[in-house]
Motif scaffolding. Sequence first.
Motif, PDB file in Angstrom:
ATOM      1  N   GLY A  18      36.835  66.319  76.504  1.00  0.00           N
ATOM      2  CA  GLY A  18      36.411  66.358  75.110  1.00  0.00           C
ATOM      3  C   GLY A  18      35.149  65.556  74.928  1.00  0.00           C
ATOM      4  N   GLU A  19      34.660  65.504  73.702  1.00  0.00           N
ATOM      5  CA  GLU A  19      33.406  64.806  73.464  1.00  0.00           C
ATOM      6  C   GLU A  19      33.595  63.299  73.597  1.00  0.00           C
ATOM      7  N   VAL A  20      32.619  62.651  74.181  1.00  0.00           N
ATOM      8  CA  VAL A  20      32.677  61.210  74.360  1.00  0.00           C
ATOM      9  C   VAL A  20      31.430  60.602  73.740  1.00  0.00           C
ATOM     10  N   GLY A  21      31.632  59.603  72.932  1.00  0.00           N
ATOM     11  CA  GLY A  21      30.497  58.893  72.359  1.00  0.00           C
ATOM     12  C   GLY A  21      30.377  57.528  73.010  1.00  0.00           C
ATOM     13  N   ILE A  22      29.199  57.184  73.431  1.00  0.00           N
ATOM     14  CA  ILE A  22      28.993  55.899  74.104  1.00  0.00           C
ATOM     15  C   ILE A  22      28.071  55.036  73.255  1.00  0.00           C
ATOM     16  N   LEU A  23      28.544  53.840  72.967  1.00  0.00           N
ATOM     17  CA  LEU A  23      27.735  52.846  72.255  1.00  0.00           C
ATOM     18  C   LEU A  23      27.345  51.763  73.249  1.00  0.00           C
ATOM     19  N   PRO A  24      26.379  50.930  72.911  1.00  0.00           N
ATOM     20  CA  PRO A  24      26.033  49.830  73.815  1.00  0.00           C
ATOM     21  C   PRO A  24      27.256  48.967  74.136  1.00  0.00           C
ATOM     22  N   VAL A  29      36.144  49.892  86.802  1.00  0.00           N
ATOM     23  CA  VAL A  29      35.531  51.102  86.276  1.00  0.00           C
ATOM     24  C   VAL A  29      36.625  52.057  85.794  1.00  0.00           C
ATOM     25  N   GLU A  30      36.369  52.667  84.657  1.00  0.00           N
ATOM     26  CA  GLU A  30      37.302  53.648  84.122  1.00  0.00           C
ATOM     27  C   GLU A  30      36.807  55.037  84.468  1.00  0.00           C
ATOM     28  N   PHE A  31      37.727  55.922  84.812  1.00  0.00           N
ATOM     29  CA  PHE A  31      37.313  57.283  85.114  1.00  0.00           C
ATOM     30  C   PHE A  31      38.059  58.239  84.213  1.00  0.00           C
ATOM     31  N   GLU A  32      37.365  59.297  83.840  1.00  0.00           N
ATOM     32  CA  GLU A  32      38.039  60.274  83.025  1.00  0.00           C
ATOM     33  C   GLU A  32      37.829  61.651  83.610  1.00  0.00           C
ATOM     34  N   PRO A  33      38.849  62.436  83.872  1.00  0.00           N
ATOM     35  CA  PRO A  33      40.254  62.076  83.685  1.00  0.00           C
ATOM     36  C   PRO A  33      40.766  61.143  84.795  1.00  0.00           C
TER      37      PRO A  33
END
Lengths: 141, 287
Positions: A31-37, B204-208
């Motif tokens: 799904g969509e992922v939003g990344i902030l600082p 580190v996180e990974f998706e999925p």
Amino acid sequence: MANAIPFQLITPLSVKFDGEAELVIAVGTEGEVGILPSHAPYLTALRPGVLRANVRDGSADATRRLELACSEGFMQALPDKVTILADAALERDEIDIAQARADLAAAQEEQKAAGGDLYAQRRALVKIDYANARLSVAGVS
Amino acid sequence: MPSVRDLRDRIRSLKNTQQITKAMKQVAAAKIRRAEALQKQSRPYADAIGAMLRDLIANVGSVDHPFMKPGTADVPGGVILMTADKGLAGSFNANLIRMAEIHGRENANLAWYAVGIKARNALRRQRGETLQVWPLAQGDMFANAQALAQRVTDDFTSGKIASLTLVSPKLVNMMTQRPELRQILPIVAAETADAEKTPKGGAVEFEPTPEFVLGRLLPKYLEFTLYSAMLETNASFYAAQLVAMNNATDNAKKLIDQNTIEMNKARQAAITKEILEIVGGAEALAG
């Protein structure tokens, strides 16, 4: 003024964008992922889709909305930088609408022909998503 | 001894040849700049995908992906022979083809893939079958690399080939291109050995999941490896052509000089002969 982090969008052919971003929204496989600082270290695979980012160019403080049609790729977010790797990333004026339409039709045919072959299905789906992303960025759909 | 006219014709034809080789040299010089620029532009991607791969492998305990496991022993090993589409580049293509031939003699059971029209032609001569060719410098190079990667991936995962080796030139510098043989699949752990240096653990996180991302990343890594090899082949080809055409132009100049001297000698001989005849005739009349 919101925080910003270095953001790079890299394709094998060129570095598409290299600057600072306040927000990056990409289409992950989940799904969509939003990344902030200051995001926790994070790595995900991307589906073809529309990549959006609020970016700052050079010294200007004004933010600009960046919208690109991205093919399959990966996004790595570290607390101090965000990197996106994609096979291709096209801005609105780089998109050939007729080509995208043709690709979409061809990919839909391919999907029908794939039948029960999951691997071929997935391949066709990737092409369909990329064509749709291009059409959506170009403003037609 | 050739006549003055023969020599003049020969010089004219040599001059034409020289003009052509000089033009090709200039074209090669321009193309190599473009090829090198493309290579340079692909470097950030190479760095980034390498870094991601290291992070991933450091975080995935045991890698369970077909690309990391060797195939069964009784199926042929795959070999990609990468050459240019065209010749006129000295021994560039011949060196690559020779290396492939030697590899073919050492390993009996091989399946070949041809990149570049010269590779296809050489394999046709050697093996008498026309293989599908992935052109090097026609159309979209990255798309060609992707198509090739897809084909070898299919063959590798379905067990048609046990490994994948690449024969391609390495651009040492403008003067030297060395053919190189390296293994591409299965991806060897040595390439990723410095993964140990990056901190392990849940940082580190990974998706999925790390395995899923790795499953996506490895095919991309293969695609990109082939693409960058194609870029290097292309740049090497123009470098070789530049040198070859430079030599050809020099040789043509040498031949023109030689023939010009000979022509002048012949002309001088003819003049001397004529004077002798006139003098002889005049003396006969006077006497």
